[in-house]
Motif scaffolding. Structure first.
Motif, short mmCIF file in Angstrom:
data_model
loop_
_atom_site.label_atom_id
_atom_site.label_comp_id
_atom_site.label_asym_id
_atom_site.label_seq_id
_atom_site.Cartn_x
_atom_site.Cartn_y
_atom_site.Cartn_z
N GLY A 43 -20.25 -1.95 -34.98
CA GLY A 43 -20.74 -3.05 -34.16
C GLY A 43 -21.74 -2.61 -33.10
N GLY A 44 -21.88 -1.32 -32.95
CA GLY A 44 -22.91 -0.79 -32.07
C GLY A 44 -22.58 -0.82 -30.59
N VAL A 45 -21.62 -1.66 -30.23
CA VAL A 45 -21.30 -1.82 -28.81
C VAL A 45 -19.80 -2.00 -28.66
N PHE A 46 -19.22 -1.33 -27.69
CA PHE A 46 -17.82 -1.57 -27.35
C PHE A 46 -17.82 -2.62 -26.25
N THR A 47 -17.33 -3.80 -26.58
CA THR A 47 -17.30 -4.84 -25.54
C THR A 47 -16.15 -4.50 -24.57
N THR A 48 -16.46 -4.64 -23.28
CA THR A 48 -15.46 -4.19 -22.30
C THR A 48 -14.45 -5.27 -21.93
N VAL A 49 -14.72 -6.53 -22.30
CA VAL A 49 -13.72 -7.56 -21.96
C VAL A 49 -12.44 -7.28 -22.74
N ASN A 50 -11.31 -7.58 -22.13
CA ASN A 50 -10.06 -7.22 -22.79
C ASN A 50 -9.49 -8.34 -23.66
N ASN A 51 -10.35 -9.33 -23.97
CA ASN A 51 -9.90 -10.39 -24.87
C ASN A 51 -10.79 -10.47 -26.09
N ASP A 52 -11.17 -9.30 -26.58
CA ASP A 52 -12.09 -9.27 -27.72
C ASP A 52 -11.64 -8.19 -28.70
N ALA A 53 -10.41 -8.34 -29.19
CA ALA A 53 -9.83 -7.29 -30.03
C ALA A 53 -10.47 -7.22 -31.41
N VAL A 54 -10.86 -8.38 -31.93
CA VAL A 54 -11.29 -8.44 -33.34
C VAL A 54 -12.49 -7.54 -33.63
#
Lengths: 264, 664, 130
Positions: A43-54
């Motif tokens: 996905g190229g990016v680790f999203t930092t919000v903690n409600n985006d597990a998928v």
């Protein structure tokens, strides 16, 4: 030594050199890169919000694959490494996240964050050793002044990445020394090239990249090396005349396997 | 049977806010031995103490329980109260219902329940208390001051002036410390050397003061009034008594590329050196890591040129044992390493320096003879950026910075900025700050003068990145008031590095059994009321070893510590602690375990004659405790396998009674 | 409306994992931010505005799409505040609304050139699209 290998989307397309040289060099250094079955893009990016597990499931799959083989997980692309490492850290430290992704994975034994995640550079430093590499160098890169470009993804967030001192890293420079060249230390080596706004605002990315290459050039760099295809694109497209090269290509040259591949 | 009075303190709302003090007083009335129980707003006040005194008389009390704050706070107060009313002070027990109860509970009901339990335990103990009488120990009338900076110097001078001998132990070849490296001092701008060096000379000339320079404390034994200290005097390969400090050896020494510590490595010194012209003692020292004669046995020039014959290549470390009545810690501070803050490019450019380095650059005795020239090319810098709080107020990462405010940086930075503008009006000076903290006499006025009269540009914001490029330092910073990011091409960047206690402090604290905080600053006995004493009796604190301090504060504390030392040394005898170990000789099996675990060397063994049950006589080997040396730590009581060793005031039976009362 | 705003603020703070009250307003985040000049609201303002529930201007600002997620502010903040995580939480609060994608597949062809690596497209989508 056999390690699990996560190449990533760009290494199969625009950055095939990065991949090819990584494999060639690993072979010379006695490491077998075992490509993960049916890996999916990080996905190229680790999203930092903690409600985006998928969006992190592909990484968890790769990590779990390595665990099933009890191998460390190695990647070359800075972005892939960043996403894999941060995902692994999230599994280790955030129980709610770990429970959620394991629920999706539906594995018999839940993934526990136990896989060792290495960037290819860390593999060279920690598993192979720069001294061992030095011994295998057949074509020392004498007289070359090489500026390592770390960018942001390899080093930060430093608490998670733990690769090196985020403000005064040495790993790339130590490799350059091992290959017989002279590293160029310049302050912009750990600043962002403009990364993912490349699509959104190319002129903004251009400004950032230019400042980096100019800073490297001001210290007399003959060449900039990087691990990330997007960094390379940005620095090449927007920078000055200093050539930008993947570090694996440089390694291949020093180990004497660059010509081989060209001849083959 | 004891006649016990219980006194429950409200401590204003400190206790009464979460403990129902009336209920506690009522509940304890029915405990065995209790004949009187009451509560009062401030038991430690005169009125509160009078309540206790009157109750002792009215009810013929033999034991007292005060439910109040920690015994560390007011046990001594209430013991005095009891003694004044005619009962033995050791018949007083404190139930700590503040620190260990009201402050840690939020709920009135649980707080009250716990207070009652703690009170019951104290009552149970008092029932078994017996009157104790402390012994006495003599006082060695000599003080040791560890550290020879301005703090140690002032403390030593004050003690010596009162007529007591003082020894200063300093790790460097000279006394003077950080202050000797400074240029001018805020807010009056008098020159540091001009006010410090006369004091250094005073120290050297004072008959009561001995200086052990180039030395360190090796071992500390004993206790207040009677410390036994071993000092390691490192070999300096120069006979201190003979050397005249003429400097001929230094001039001729061929090894002259050794980084000069005094100038923070910004220039070089020789292998044999005198740190600076006004050094005390003014004698040469040979650096064994740099000297060819000591390393390879080749050279010997200094010995040839020394007309006094002071050079001695065979000199060995010397160990000196001395007794002291009091010890003053004055180990000072250092700026933290800038290694982890390389966003400021400290490791990348010689022109990014710390504030202490800046002091040397502007000091007439410094590497540039006081001319402000930047280290890389010795050119005059036209744009200077000062960055405050580098590593101070940094809570994000303990390995990186310090959570506390370093206190002195705001003022010395204002001083630096002002002096630059004064001497070199063509220079642009920026100061980036988070807050400007100037609480001190004439401090804020000083800072405002820097801005208003000298035109220093203060910018509310931080520097985020320094990028050396060409002969410039590209500074990227924020200006929060203008809501702008600034880009400044600077010639010199000065970092106000956080300060930390000297690294020698931690091992020293261990030797002294003195407590430290999480930052390795020494802890004072009471933050408000006993600020210059360590909780360890006989150990006093002077200067920045206790917390960041500027020079005026350091000197105040140094003198305060000296007055405390003098107060101790004028006494001929000290009243000891009667709560010491005592063996039951009939039960002692002579195994020596207690002797081995005693950290104070208070236990010895003696052969004694005993009458056996069959009336025959036998010689048995039994433990003896020296009550003057015993500190009452209790290690022997738990180590004793036959249960012969007990601690007065904390007998096994008393502790068990307390536990029983709590578990009942 | 007020309650909605309070709820959304709390949600953003929770999703980001950031405690904005740790901020001591030193401005180091904004000093180190490489995207500062592209932004209308700067990292230190994000922290302050989220803390005070002043969300609307942030949610309507292009600043959301200029943060490079380079984590310089996260690494260099002396108090461990992690401003970039707040920027991301606010951005997600916007693009997760119906029809609020900042970039759609239809936008992509015009932005491509021969050399652009796949990584750029993938990461742009992850940042800009639900």
């Amino acid at each position: 030594m056999i390690v699990s290998y996560f190449p990533g989307c760009t290494l199969k397309t625009k950055a095939q050199d990065l991949d090819m040289y990584a494999r060639k060099c690993a072979e010379v250094l006695g490491v077998t890169l075992e490509e993960i079955d049916n890996w999916q893009c990080c996905g190229g990016v680790f999203t930092t919000v903690n409600n985006d597990a998928v969006t992190k499931l592909s990484s968890v799959r790769a990590l779990d694959f390595a665990r099933s083989k009890t191998q460390p997980l190695v990647s070359v692309c800075s972005a892939c490494h960043n996403v894999l490492k941060q995902t692994n850290h999230a599994v280790q430290t955030d129980k709610a996240f770990a429970d959620k992704v394991n629920l999706y994975m539906g594995n018999e034994s839940p993934y526990d964050g136990s896989t060792q995640v290495y960037h290819y550079l860390e593999m060279l430093r920690d598993l192979v050793g720069f001294d061992a590499i030095k011994e295998k160098v057949v074509n020392p890169l004498k007289g070359k002044k090489i500026a390592a470009y770390y960018g942001c993804l390899l080093l930060r967030p430093s608490g998670v990445m733990q690769m090196d001192d985020p403000e005064n890293p040495q790993i790339f420079e130590d490799l350059i020394r091992a290959l017989g060249a002279e590293p160029v230390i310049y302050a912009m080596r750990n600043e962002c090239c403009g990364g993912y706004v490349t699509m959104e605002s190319p002129e903004f990315a251009a400004k950032k990249s230019k400042a980096i290459t100019d800073n490297a050039a001001s210290f007399g760099a003959d060449m900039i090396v990087t691990a990330c295809p997007l960094c390379k694109y940005n620095l090449e497209k927007n920078g000055n005349s200093v050539p930008v090269v993947y570090f694996t290509e440089l390694l291949a040259e020093a180990l004497g396997v660059k010509e081989d591949t060209q001849n083959a | 049977m004891q006649r016990i009075g219980v006194f429950v303190c409200w401590c204003g709302s400190n206790i009464a806010g979460t403990v129902d003090v009336h209920t506690v007083a009522e509940a304890l009335k029915s405990e065995p031995g209790v004949v009187f129980s009451t509560d009062y707003q401030y038991m430690c006040s005169q009125a509160g103490q009078d309540i206790i005194k009157n109750a002792i008389k009215e009810h013929n009390l033999t034991g007292i329980v005060v439910c109040s704050c920690s015994p560390r706070m007011h046990e001594a107060t209430f013991r005095k109260t009891a003694a004044a009313a005619g009962i033995n002070p050791y018949m007083v027990e404190i139930a700590n219902i503040r620190e260990q109860c009201s402050w840690v509970h939020k709920d009135m009901q649980t707080g009250t329940e716990k207070a009652i339990i703690l009170g019951k335990a104290a009552v149970a103990k008092v029932n078994l208390n017996t009157p104790l009488t402390p012994g006495e120990s003599p006082v060695t009338k000599r003080a040791l001051v560890i550290g020879g900076g301005i703090a140690g110097i002032q403390t030593a001078l004050d003690i010596a002036d009162a007529g007591f001998p003082v020894d200063i132990v300093e790790t460097k070849p000279t006394i003077g410390g950080k202050m000797a490296q400074l240029d001018k001092t805020f807010p009056t701008l008098d020159c540091a050397a001009c006010i410090l060096t006369p004091k250094m000379v005073d120290v050297a000339q004072n008959e009561n003061i001995r200086i052990f320079s180039y030395s360190e404390v090796q071992e500390i034994k004993g206790f207040v009034g009677n410390f036994d200290v071993t000092i390691k005097k490192r070999a300096r390969f120069v006979k201190e008594e003979i050397c005249t400090g003429c400097g001929a050896c230094v001039e001729k020494c061929p090894m002259k590329k050794i980084p000069n510590e005094f100038n923070l490595g910004m220039d070089n010194r020789h292998a044999i050196y005198i740190p600076f012209a006004q050094a005390v003692p003014k004698v040469a020292t040979i650096d064994p890591n740099a000297c060819n004669m000591l390393k390879k046995g080749k050279c010997g020039i200094c010995s040839k040129v020394c007309s006094a014959g002071a050079i001695d290549y065979t000199q060995k470390d010397e160990f000196i044992s001395e007794k002291y009545g009091a010890i003053v810690v004055a180990t000072g501070f250092n700026p933290i390493s800038m290694e982890k803050f390389d966003e400021y490019a400290y490791s990348q450019s010689k022109d990014v320096i710390t504030s202490l380095e800046f002091e040397r650059l502007t000091n007439a005795a410094g590497p540039t003879a006081g001319k402000l020239l930047r280290p890389s090319d010795l050119k005059h810098p036209h744009t200077i950026v000062f960055v405050q709080c580098v590593g101070s107020r940094c809570a994000a990462c303990a390995e990186k910075g310090k959570e506390y405010c370093s206190k002195i940086c705001c003022m010395y930075t204002a001083k630096h900025a002002m002096l630059v503008r004064d001497k070199y009006p063509d220079t642009e000076v920026y100061v980036f700050y988070i807050d400007v903290r100037t609480p001190g006499k004439n401090f804020d006025e000083f800072y405002r003068r820097a801005v208003e009269e000298y035109g220093v540009k203060y910018v509310k914001g931080m520097v985020g990145k320094v990028t050396p490029e060409g002969d410039k330092l590209k500074v990227q910073a924020s200006d929060l008031i203008a809501n702008k990011q600034l880009h400044i091409d600077a010639d010199l960047v000065v970092l106000a590095a956080a300060i930390e206690p000297d690294k020698s402090a931690r091992p020293l604290a261990t030797m002294l059994t003195a407590s430290m905080d999480t930052n390795d600053f020494f802890t004072e006995a009471h933050p408000k009321l006993r600020p210059v004493e360590s909780p360890t009796a006989g150990v006093f604190l002077s200067g920045a070893c206790q917390g960041p301090k500027d020079i005026p504060e350091t000197v105040s504390q140094a003198s305060a510590a000296a007055s405390k030392v003098i107060g101790l040394l004028v006494k001929d005898k000290l009243t000891g602690n009667p709560c010491v170990a005592s063996p039951n000789e009939l039960m002692c099996n002579g195994c020596s375990t207690c002797e081995r675990v005693c950290p104070y060397g208070a236990i010895t063994y003696e052969d004694k004659e005993f009458m056996m049950p069959d009336r025959s006589k036998a010689i048995r080997r039994v433990a003896q405790v020296n009550p003057a040396v015993c500190q009452g730590c209790g290690a022997c009581t738990v180590a004793c396998m036959s249960g012969a060793m007990d601690l007065r005031g904390f007998m096994g039976s008393q502790i068990i009674a307390e536990v029983d009362a709590i578990c009942k | 409306m007020h309650n909605d705003n309070t709820r959304l603020t709390q949600e953003i703070i929770r999703a980001s994992g950031v405690n904005p009250s740790k901020c001591m307003k030193c401005g180091k985040c904004s000093a180190t931010c490489p995207a500062y000049d592209e932004m209308e609201y700067h990292p230190h303002q994000f922290v302050y505005m989220v803390e005070s529930g002043d969300l609307e201007p942030l949610m309507n600002s292009k600043s959301l799409y200029k943060c490079l997620s380079c984590f310089a502010c996260i690494d260099r903040c002396p108090r461990g505040v992690e401003p970039a995580k707040l920027v991301e939480a606010v951005r997600f609060a916007v693009i997760r609304q119906q029809g609020a994608d900042h970039m759609t597949p239809d936008d992509v062809p015009a932005k491509l050139n021969e050399d652009i690596p796949q990584q750029a497209i993938v990461s742009a989508f992850r940042k800009y699209r639900k």
